[in-house]
Structures are given as structure tokens and as C-alpha cells.
Motif scaffolding. Structure first.
Motif, PDB file in Angstrom:
ATOM      1  N   UNK A 124       0.865  -1.178   0.000  1.00 58.25           N
ATOM      2  CA  UNK A 124       0.000   0.000   0.000  1.00 58.25           C
ATOM      3  C   UNK A 124       0.902   1.228   0.000  1.00 58.25           C
ATOM      4  N   UNK A 125       0.464   2.252  -0.710  1.00 58.82           N
ATOM      5  CA  UNK A 125       1.298   3.449  -0.837  1.00 58.82           C
ATOM      6  C   UNK A 125       0.412   4.661  -1.080  1.00 58.82           C
ATOM      7  N   UNK A 126       0.877   5.823  -0.618  1.00 51.05           N
ATOM      8  CA  UNK A 126       0.240   7.077  -0.940  1.00 51.05           C
ATOM      9  C   UNK A 126       0.786   7.562  -2.284  1.00 51.05           C
ATOM     10  N   UNK A 127      -0.114   7.940  -3.168  1.00 56.16           N
ATOM     11  CA  UNK A 127       0.249   8.486  -4.477  1.00 56.16           C
ATOM     12  C   UNK A 127      -0.219   9.934  -4.528  1.00 56.16           C
ATOM     13  N   UNK A 128       0.671  10.849  -4.860  1.00 58.71           N
ATOM     14  CA  UNK A 128       0.318  12.268  -4.918  1.00 58.71           C
ATOM     15  C   UNK A 128       0.788  12.858  -6.240  1.00 58.71           C
ATOM     16  N   UNK A 129      -0.110  13.590  -6.892  1.00 65.12           N
ATOM     17  CA  UNK A 129       0.211  14.315  -8.117  1.00 65.12           C
ATOM     18  C   UNK A 129      -0.208  15.765  -7.906  1.00 65.12           C
ATOM     19  N   UNK A 130       0.685  16.682  -8.211  1.00 63.76           N
ATOM     20  CA  UNK A 130       0.370  18.091  -8.045  1.00 63.76           C
ATOM     21  C   UNK A 130       1.307  18.952  -8.859  1.00 63.76           C
ATOM     22  N   UNK A 131       1.100  20.243  -8.783  1.00 59.24           N
ATOM     23  CA  UNK A 131       2.042  21.170  -9.404  1.00 59.24           C
ATOM     24  C   UNK A 131       3.254  21.333  -8.484  1.00 59.24           C
ATOM     25  N   UNK A 132       4.307  21.901  -9.027  1.00 57.25           N
ATOM     26  CA  UNK A 132       5.515  22.055  -8.230  1.00 57.25           C
ATOM     27  C   UNK A 132       5.372  23.132  -7.163  1.00 57.25           C
ATOM     28  N   UNK A 133       4.303  23.945  -7.226  1.00 59.81           N
ATOM     29  CA  UNK A 133       4.065  24.909  -6.159  1.00 59.81           C
ATOM     30  C   UNK A 133       3.197  24.326  -5.047  1.00 59.81           C
TER      31      UNK A 133
END
Length: 384
Positions: A124-133
């Protein structure tokens, strides 16, 4: 911004990789990272040998950050793919503490971030996608060079023209530079699994562009498929295992055909059955097929035919300490099973439900030397 992965639904994205993927924001509109008010995050469950795939879009060119952090002893690896299925980047461990992290600039479009477990086991893992800010999930490793430090781009050692290679340790030669006379798409590779190299690319002003660790085994590779502008660039070379071990560093023009062939060599996609890549036809599986493979780090490929619904059991048994890896794809190129180190052994095992069709099997071993691998394919039919 945390959500649990919803039930899978079909997505004809990323050359089929997006099939069964999850919109990172819950739906397509909420997964546009260009306009998102904050990062999007999911808690993902990866079963043994399978990938979790997060889908996202960009409405315009955007600086993005992709991260995966395993819970407990989980060690995730991430791949970023374009909507057309081409691989943009891969990463393992650049987030620190076995987490994965990649920062890059992407054009408007749809993308897939695939995550798998390094050892092929459940995770199990946390996946995060976002802008660099947006706030990062991970600590990161060496994301910026101190312009005032010794060995900055201004003091880096020139590699030479495109196609040049150098060989040296990370401790002796930590910074290298190259110059482009015109906009050019490039590839950078760092090879020596004993050293476990990590490479980071900067422009002439020490601005971070990209980095990679563990693209091919413990070797590293950066593919800049969009041409870099003319100018001088530098590479930071690190070794995560042995900083005194020699590393072969190469900068060359990006070759799309070679990049696709490398994907097949690593077992990340099924090769076409047109002779581009050697594939051995093992014929119809009636009960049991056994095949000996002189395995290497480059995948050997086989096809088998199935004429009725049932179950395929695949085993890859290493001899003389060979550590095999096994993968199977259906006739549309969708991965239906992958395994390394089944149970308490280094052998591999896959059980896959199948329908009539042709299936492509890849097998290879960890390490650069050759080793004998015994491939076993068994077919089981439903009880009457």
C-alpha cells in the motif's frame, strides 16, 4: 485531498496502460492539475505483480510533481506515460526513504502515472500528483545544486559532443557538462548497477530540469523527448551504493526507436509479433510446456496459444543462483500478471485466468551475467 481508489473503469489511454486506471481527483475534471486548487492524493493498494495507475490531465503546459511513498517497508517505483503510450520518465527512491519522486514540465494532454512494488509483492502506498508549487509528499534527494558550491555547472567537466561517453566514479567526477548548438532531444544514461547511480540534469544557470534513479535495474536514464534549447547543460552524478565505483555516463541524441526497443528489453510492454523483437512461438498449450532459457537482463519473449477459457500457471525457476522475473500480456498487449520472488524463493510464479487467444510471456534475470532459467507453462480447465 486524500481519496481512496474507486472501482476501476476502462480508459483507452497510454497504449492500454490506462485501462482500469483511477482518475487521481476522482473524475477527469477534478484531475486537471493545471487548474487544481491543491494536490490530488490517493491511498493505493498494489497486489503482487500488478500496477496501480493514476490518470490526470493538464489543460496547458504545467510544472508537475509526481510522488509515491510506501507504507511500512513498501518500496514503490513510478513510470510516467503519455496518452499515446510512450514512456516519459521512471523513478525509484528519488523521494528519499525508498519513496519515488519526479518533477518535470508537461504539455497539455492526458497522462498515466503507473506505480508498482520494487520486489513485485503486495504494497500500500500514498500516491500524490500536483504542481511544483503544491506541498510535496516526500523529502526528495538533491533537487537543487548550490550555485556557489564547488563543482557547479560553471566548473563541470565537458563530456564532449553528443554520442560521447566518460567513465569515472561519482566521488572523483561528480559534475559533467555538455553543449547543444541547436534544439535537440537527448538521452542521458549512467551505467553500473554496483554503484547504483543517480543523475540530475540542470541548465547552465543550475536550474533543475529532471532526474532519474533505477530506470533499468539500478542503472539510470533521462530521456528529454522534447528538444532542449541550444546552450550548456550540466549533469550531477551521484552513487547511492558505492561512490568509488566507475560509472559509464553517456549523452546522446534521443532515438525514439531505440527507446521503444529498450522498453521491450525491460519487459515493460509486450513486443509486436512482426519480427521487430525475436519471439519464440511455443504453440498451443494443451497441458504443459517446458522451455529452458539462457536468461540475461534483457527479456526473452515467447508466445503461447489458448483455445478455451481456463487458468495458466507460469513458473520461472532459476538455476545456479539465477534470479528470474516473469510477465505475461494478453493479445491486446495488456499486462495480466507479473512476479518476482514468489514465496520465500527468488523464483517467479503467475496464475492468470485466460480466454482463447495468444499470450506473450517475457522472462529475464537480475544482474548482467547469463543464467539458466526453466520456464514452465501449465494449463488448467474448469471442472465439468
Amino acid at each position: 485531498m486524500l481519496s481512496l481508489a474507486a472501482p476501476a473503469f476502462a480508459q483507452d489511454l497510454c497504449g492500454g496502460v490506462g485501462s482500469g486506471g483511477q482518475w487521481i481527483g476522482g473524475d477527469a475534471a477534478s484531475s486537471d492539475m493545471t487548474t487544481a486548487d491543491n494536490f490530488r492524493e490517493q491511498l493505493a493498494l498494489v497486489m503482487g505483480g500488478n500496477d496501480y495507475v493514476a490518470l490526470f490531465t493538464l489543460s496547458e503546459t504545467t510544472d508537475v510533481r509526481l510522488e509515491a511513498a510506501g507504507r511500512g517497508a513498501g518500496d514503490p517505483i513510478i513510470d510516467l506515460l503519455h496518452a499515446d503510450g510512450s514512456l516519459i520518465l521512471s523513478d525509484d527512491d528519488s523521494g528519499g526513504n525508498a519513496a519515488s519522486r519526479a518533477e518535470t514540465t508537461l504539455d497539455a494532454g492526458s497522462y498515466c502515472m503507473a506505480m508498482r512494488s520494487y520486489d513485485g509483492g503486495p504494497m500500500t502506498a500514498f500516491v500524490r500528483i500536483g504542481r511544483q508549487d503544491h506541498e510535496p509528499l516526500t523529502e526528495g534527494i538533491a533537487l537543487q545544486v548550490d550555485p556557489g558550491s564547488s563543482g557547479s555547472c560553471a566548473e563541470a567537466v565537458p563530456i564532449g559532443p553528443l554520442g560521447s561517453s566518460v567513465n569515472g566514479s561519482a566521488i572523483d567526477d561528480p559534475y559533467w557538462s555538455f553543449t547543444l548548438d541547436q534544439p535537440t532531444a537527448i538521452s542521458i544514461t549512467a551505467v553500473n548497477e554496483s554503484a547504483d547511480p543517480l543523475i540530475t540534469l540542470y541548465d547552465g544557470a543550475n536550474n533543475y530540469i529532471a532526474e532519474n534513479d533505477d530506470h533499468d535495474g539500478f542503472n539510470s536514464r533521462i530521456d528529454m523527448t522534447d528538444p532542449l534549447a541550444a546552450g550548456t547543460y550540466c549533469i550531477s552524478l551521484n552513487a547511492l551504493a558505492d561512490e568509488t565505483a566507475p560509472i559509464t555516463l553517456t549523452v546522446s541524441a534521443y532515438d525514439p526507436q531505440a527507446a521503444v526497443l529498450a522498453i521491450y528489453d525491460r519487459g515493460e510492454a509486450a513486443p509486436p509479433l512482426d519480427g521487430t523483437v525475436p519471439v519464440t512461438d511455443l504453440g498451443l498449450v494443451s497441458t504443459r510446456i517446458r522451455q529452458d532459457v539462457n536468461g540475461s537482463s534483457i527479456a526473452s519473449w515467447f508466445t503461447v496459444d489458448v483455445d478455451a477459457p481456463g487458468l495458466l500457471m507460469l513458473e520461472a525457476i532459476g538455476n545456479a543462483s539465477a534470479d528470474p522475473v516473469l510477465v505475461i500480456f494478453d493479445d491486446l498487449g495488456r499486462e495480466i500478471g507479473r512476479n518476482d520472488d514468489h514465496g520465500n524463493t527468488t523464483d517467479s510464479l503467475i496464475a492468470a485466468r485466460v480466454t482463447p487467444g495468444t499470450y506473450t510471456i517475457g522472462v529475464w534475470k537480475y544482474g548482467g551475467s547469463l543464467g539458466l532459467i526453466r520456464l514452465l507453462v501449465e494449463r488448467y480447465v474448469p471442472a465439468q
